[in-house]
Design a protein around this motif. Structure first.
Motif, PDB file in Angstrom:
ATOM      1  N   GLU A  54     -38.447  36.646  28.216  1.00 13.44           N
ATOM      2  CA  GLU A  54     -38.721  35.392  27.581  1.00 13.44           C
ATOM      3  C   GLU A  54     -39.886  34.897  27.965  1.00 13.44           C
ATOM      4  O   GLU A  54     -40.188  33.719  27.326  1.00 13.44           O
ATOM      5  CB  GLU A  54     -37.475  34.457  28.062  1.00 13.44           C
ATOM      6  N   THR A  55     -40.753  35.441  28.883  1.00 10.76           N
ATOM      7  CA  THR A  55     -42.033  34.928  29.349  1.00 10.76           C
ATOM      8  C   THR A  55     -43.129  35.977  28.644  1.00 10.76           C
ATOM      9  O   THR A  55     -44.074  35.711  28.210  1.00 10.76           O
ATOM     10  CB  THR A  55     -42.230  34.678  30.759  1.00 10.76           C
ATOM     11  N   ALA A  56     -42.800  37.365  28.960  1.00 14.28           N
ATOM     12  CA  ALA A  56     -43.534  38.462  28.703  1.00 14.28           C
ATOM     13  C   ALA A  56     -43.799  38.510  27.302  1.00 14.28           C
ATOM     14  O   ALA A  56     -45.220  38.647  27.010  1.00 14.28           O
ATOM     15  CB  ALA A  56     -43.014  39.711  29.242  1.00 14.28           C
ATOM     16  N   ALA A  57     -42.847  38.526  26.311  1.00 12.35           N
ATOM     17  CA  ALA A  57     -42.952  38.673  25.075  1.00 12.35           C
ATOM     18  C   ALA A  57     -44.037  37.821  24.441  1.00 12.35           C
ATOM     19  O   ALA A  57     -45.012  37.834  23.866  1.00 12.35           O
ATOM     20  CB  ALA A  57     -42.024  38.713  24.175  1.00 12.35           C
ATOM     21  N   PRO A  58     -43.865  36.371  24.451  1.00  9.75           N
ATOM     22  CA  PRO A  58     -44.618  35.156  23.949  1.00  9.75           C
ATOM     23  C   PRO A  58     -45.998  35.248  24.673  1.00  9.75           C
ATOM     24  O   PRO A  58     -46.935  34.910  24.067  1.00  9.75           O
ATOM     25  CB  PRO A  58     -43.791  33.696  24.277  1.00  9.75           C
ATOM     26  N   VAL A  59     -46.254  35.308  26.093  1.00  9.91           N
ATOM     27  CA  VAL A  59     -47.369  35.428  26.622  1.00  9.91           C
ATOM     28  C   VAL A  59     -48.184  36.645  26.079  1.00  9.91           C
ATOM     29  O   VAL A  59     -49.374  36.578  25.828  1.00  9.91           O
ATOM     30  CB  VAL A  59     -47.349  35.447  28.046  1.00  9.91           C
ATOM     31  N   THR A  60     -47.586  37.811  25.921  1.00  6.96           N
ATOM     32  CA  THR A  60     -48.287  38.831  25.208  1.00  6.96           C
ATOM     33  C   THR A  60     -48.944  38.766  24.074  1.00  6.96           C
ATOM     34  O   THR A  60     -49.960  38.902  23.598  1.00  6.96           O
ATOM     35  CB  THR A  60     -47.487  40.125  25.399  1.00  6.96           C
ATOM     36  N   VAL A  61     -47.975  38.052  23.022  1.00  5.51           N
ATOM     37  CA  VAL A  61     -48.439  37.404  21.744  1.00  5.51           C
ATOM     38  C   VAL A  61     -49.542  36.638  21.836  1.00  5.51           C
ATOM     39  O   VAL A  61     -50.532  36.599  20.843  1.00  5.51           O
ATOM     40  CB  VAL A  61     -47.183  37.048  21.165  1.00  5.51           C
ATOM     41  N   ALA A  62     -49.446  35.582  22.802  1.00  8.11           N
ATOM     42  CA  ALA A  62     -50.600  34.799  22.619  1.00  8.11           C
ATOM     43  C   ALA A  62     -51.683  35.325  23.105  1.00  8.11           C
ATOM     44  O   ALA A  62     -52.717  35.089  22.516  1.00  8.11           O
ATOM     45  CB  ALA A  62     -50.057  33.643  23.944  1.00  8.11           C
ATOM     46  N   ALA A  63     -51.754  36.366  24.095  1.00  9.03           N
ATOM     47  CA  ALA A  63     -52.785  36.844  24.751  1.00  9.03           C
ATOM     48  C   ALA A  63     -53.523  37.653  23.644  1.00  9.03           C
ATOM     49  O   ALA A  63     -54.901  37.642  23.172  1.00  9.03           O
ATOM     50  CB  ALA A  63     -52.602  37.770  25.885  1.00  9.03           C
ATOM     51  N   VAL A  64     -52.815  38.480  22.752  1.00  9.45           N
ATOM     52  CA  VAL A  64     -53.199  39.296  21.433  1.00  9.45           C
ATOM     53  C   VAL A  64     -53.821  38.206  20.489  1.00  9.45           C
ATOM     54  O   VAL A  64     -55.081  38.541  19.801  1.00  9.45           O
ATOM     55  CB  VAL A  64     -52.153  40.031  20.892  1.00  9.45           C
ATOM     56  N   MET A  65     -53.337  37.115  20.398  1.00  8.40           N
ATOM     57  CA  MET A  65     -53.901  36.224  19.253  1.00  8.40           C
ATOM     58  C   MET A  65     -55.341  35.658  19.909  1.00  8.40           C
ATOM     59  O   MET A  65     -56.173  35.539  18.964  1.00  8.40           O
ATOM     60  CB  MET A  65     -52.922  35.147  19.050  1.00  8.40           C
ATOM     61  N   VAL A  66     -55.210  35.515  21.160  1.00 11.76           N
ATOM     62  CA  VAL A  66     -56.685  34.892  21.671  1.00 11.76           C
ATOM     63  C   VAL A  66     -57.605  35.994  21.208  1.00 11.76           C
ATOM     64  O   VAL A  66     -58.669  35.761  21.351  1.00 11.76           O
ATOM     65  CB  VAL A  66     -56.431  34.568  23.207  1.00 11.76           C
ATOM     66  N   GLY A  67     -57.340  37.120  21.770  1.00 10.97           N
ATOM     67  CA  GLY A  67     -58.158  38.551  21.566  1.00 10.97           C
ATOM     68  C   GLY A  67     -58.695  38.469  20.065  1.00 10.97           C
ATOM     69  O   GLY A  67     -59.747  38.589  19.844  1.00 10.97           O
ATOM     70  N   ALA A  68     -57.767  38.346  19.186  1.00  7.90           N
ATOM     71  CA  ALA A  68     -58.133  38.179  17.777  1.00  7.90           C
ATOM     72  C   ALA A  68     -59.080  37.255  17.291  1.00  7.90           C
ATOM     73  O   ALA A  68     -59.991  37.241  16.513  1.00  7.90           O
ATOM     74  CB  ALA A  68     -57.030  38.458  16.825  1.00  7.90           C
ATOM     75  N   ALA A  69     -58.604  36.035  17.940  1.00  9.28           N
ATOM     76  CA  ALA A  69     -59.476  34.954  17.729  1.00  9.28           C
ATOM     77  C   ALA A  69     -60.796  34.990  18.265  1.00  9.28           C
ATOM     78  O   ALA A  69     -61.973  34.726  17.729  1.00  9.28           O
ATOM     79  CB  ALA A  69     -58.936  33.478  18.302  1.00  9.28           C
ATOM     80  N   ALA A  70     -61.066  35.548  19.480  1.00 12.49           N
ATOM     81  CA  ALA A  70     -62.361  36.004  20.133  1.00 12.49           C
ATOM     82  C   ALA A  70     -63.251  37.002  19.106  1.00 12.49           C
ATOM     83  O   ALA A  70     -64.274  36.774  19.013  1.00 12.49           O
ATOM     84  CB  ALA A  70     -62.232  36.422  21.659  1.00 12.49           C
ATOM     85  N   LEU A  71     -62.507  38.062  18.776  1.00  9.00           N
ATOM     86  CA  LEU A  71     -63.053  38.783  17.764  1.00  9.00           C
ATOM     87  C   LEU A  71     -63.590  37.974  16.525  1.00  9.00           C
ATOM     88  O   LEU A  71     -64.817  38.291  15.948  1.00  9.00           O
ATOM     89  CB  LEU A  71     -62.272  40.024  17.193  1.00  9.00           C
ATOM     90  N   ASN A  72     -63.012  37.143  15.794  1.00  8.25           N
ATOM     91  CA  ASN A  72     -63.202  36.627  14.722  1.00  8.25           C
ATOM     92  C   ASN A  72     -64.500  35.391  15.034  1.00  8.25           C
ATOM     93  O   ASN A  72     -65.520  35.536  14.375  1.00  8.25           O
ATOM     94  CB  ASN A  72     -62.138  35.677  14.145  1.00  8.25           C
ATOM     95  N   LEU A  73     -64.471  34.815  16.303  1.00  7.34           N
ATOM     96  CA  LEU A  73     -65.649  33.952  16.645  1.00  7.34           C
ATOM     97  C   LEU A  73     -66.635  34.876  16.831  1.00  7.34           C
ATOM     98  O   LEU A  73     -67.781  34.130  16.507  1.00  7.34           O
ATOM     99  CB  LEU A  73     -65.065  33.091  17.993  1.00  7.34           C
ATOM    100  N   ALA A  74     -66.658  35.938  17.462  1.00 11.85           N
ATOM    101  CA  ALA A  74     -67.825  36.789  17.805  1.00 11.85           C
ATOM    102  C   ALA A  74     -68.330  37.403  16.538  1.00 11.85           C
ATOM    103  O   ALA A  74     -69.440  38.326  16.370  1.00 11.85           O
ATOM    104  CB  ALA A  74     -67.598  37.831  18.765  1.00 11.85           C
ATOM    105  N   ALA A  75     -67.702  37.308  15.369  1.00 11.10           N
ATOM    106  CA  ALA A  75     -67.878  38.066  14.066  1.00 11.10           C
ATOM    107  C   ALA A  75     -68.052  39.520  14.124  1.00 11.10           C
ATOM    108  O   ALA A  75     -68.703  40.092  13.557  1.00 11.10           O
ATOM    109  CB  ALA A  75     -69.174  37.580  13.406  1.00 11.10           C
ATOM    110  N   ALA A  76     -66.999  39.995  14.969  1.00  7.79           N
ATOM    111  CA  ALA A  76     -66.873  41.395  15.220  1.00  7.79           C
ATOM    112  C   ALA A  76     -66.358  42.205  13.788  1.00  7.79           C
ATOM    113  O   ALA A  76     -65.572  41.533  13.169  1.00  7.79           O
ATOM    114  CB  ALA A  76     -65.858  41.664  16.419  1.00  7.79           C
ATOM    115  N   ALA A  77     -67.106  43.596  13.570  1.00 12.95           N
ATOM    116  CA  ALA A  77     -66.588  44.145  12.737  1.00 12.95           C
ATOM    117  C   ALA A  77     -65.107  44.497  12.439  1.00 12.95           C
ATOM    118  O   ALA A  77     -64.627  44.401  11.310  1.00 12.95           O
ATOM    119  CB  ALA A  77     -67.173  45.451  12.643  1.00 12.95           C
ATOM    120  N   ALA A  78     -64.457  44.416  13.619  1.00 13.14           N
ATOM    121  CA  ALA A  78     -63.046  44.748  13.786  1.00 13.14           C
ATOM    122  C   ALA A  78     -62.170  43.678  13.537  1.00 13.14           C
ATOM    123  O   ALA A  78     -60.822  43.916  13.123  1.00 13.14           O
ATOM    124  CB  ALA A  78     -62.773  45.723  14.955  1.00 13.14           C
TER     125      ALA A  78
END
Length: 165
Positions: A54-78
């Motif tokens: 109940e904590t691990a799943a949503p926190v993992t999703v949140a972490a992945v979304m923060v990572g994706a946002a960081a890639l977008n903000l950095a204009a990374a090719a991936a």
């Protein structure tokens, strides 16, 4: 948008952590009303708090979304590929969560039968779940609607943004 989706997912364990004990107490009272031993919850590892997945799943999703946002903000090719993968997965996962919530009584009844515990099988699930749900403040329903709207719309907007870029 991905940061908003992350916040939306983190809100799940925050609310469960704060109000889960009250939900459990209400569920226990309902079990007593039904002449079912409350210990059946612990014996079958049934929880209302923010423990385990109940904590691990949503926190993992949140972490992945923060990572994706960081890639977008950095204009990374991936970034576009990661957005397509993770935002699409989040939409599917959230749809499964909504479906699970809408069919909770049936799925909990089935899960209780599968456990093979005769006492657990006697539980009248609808009033049991209603008692637990009623222990959460009324604003949690609005928060759930807002969370789901944020997840679906935020993910769709992120997908649209990388498609148009």
């Amino acid at each position: 948008m991905q940061l908003l989706v992350a916040v939306a997912f983190v809100s799940i364990p925050v609310v469960r952590h704060r109000y889960g004990p009250a939900a459990k107490a209400a569920a226990v009272a309902e079990l007593r009303r039904q002449n079912v031993r409350p210990e059946v919850l612990e014996e079958n590892k049934l929880r209302f708090d923010a423990g385990g997945h109940e904590t691990a799943a949503p926190v993992t999703v949140a972490a992945v979304m923060v990572g994706a946002a960081a890639l977008n903000l950095a204009a990374a090719a991936a970034a576009p590929l990661m957005t397509w993968i993770f935002s699409s997965l989040v939409i599917v996962m959230n749809a499964a969560i909504v479906y699970s919530n809408l069919t909770a009584v049936r799925s909990v009844e089935a899960a209780f039968r599968r456990k093979g515990d005769p006492e657990l099988a006697r539980v009248e699930v609808a009033p049991f779940l209603k008692a637990a749900e009623d222990a959460f403040p009324r604003w949690v329903r609005a928060q759930t609607w807002l969370r789901n709207t944020t997840v679906f719309a935020g993910s769709a907007i992120a997908l649209l943004a990388v498609s148009l870029a």
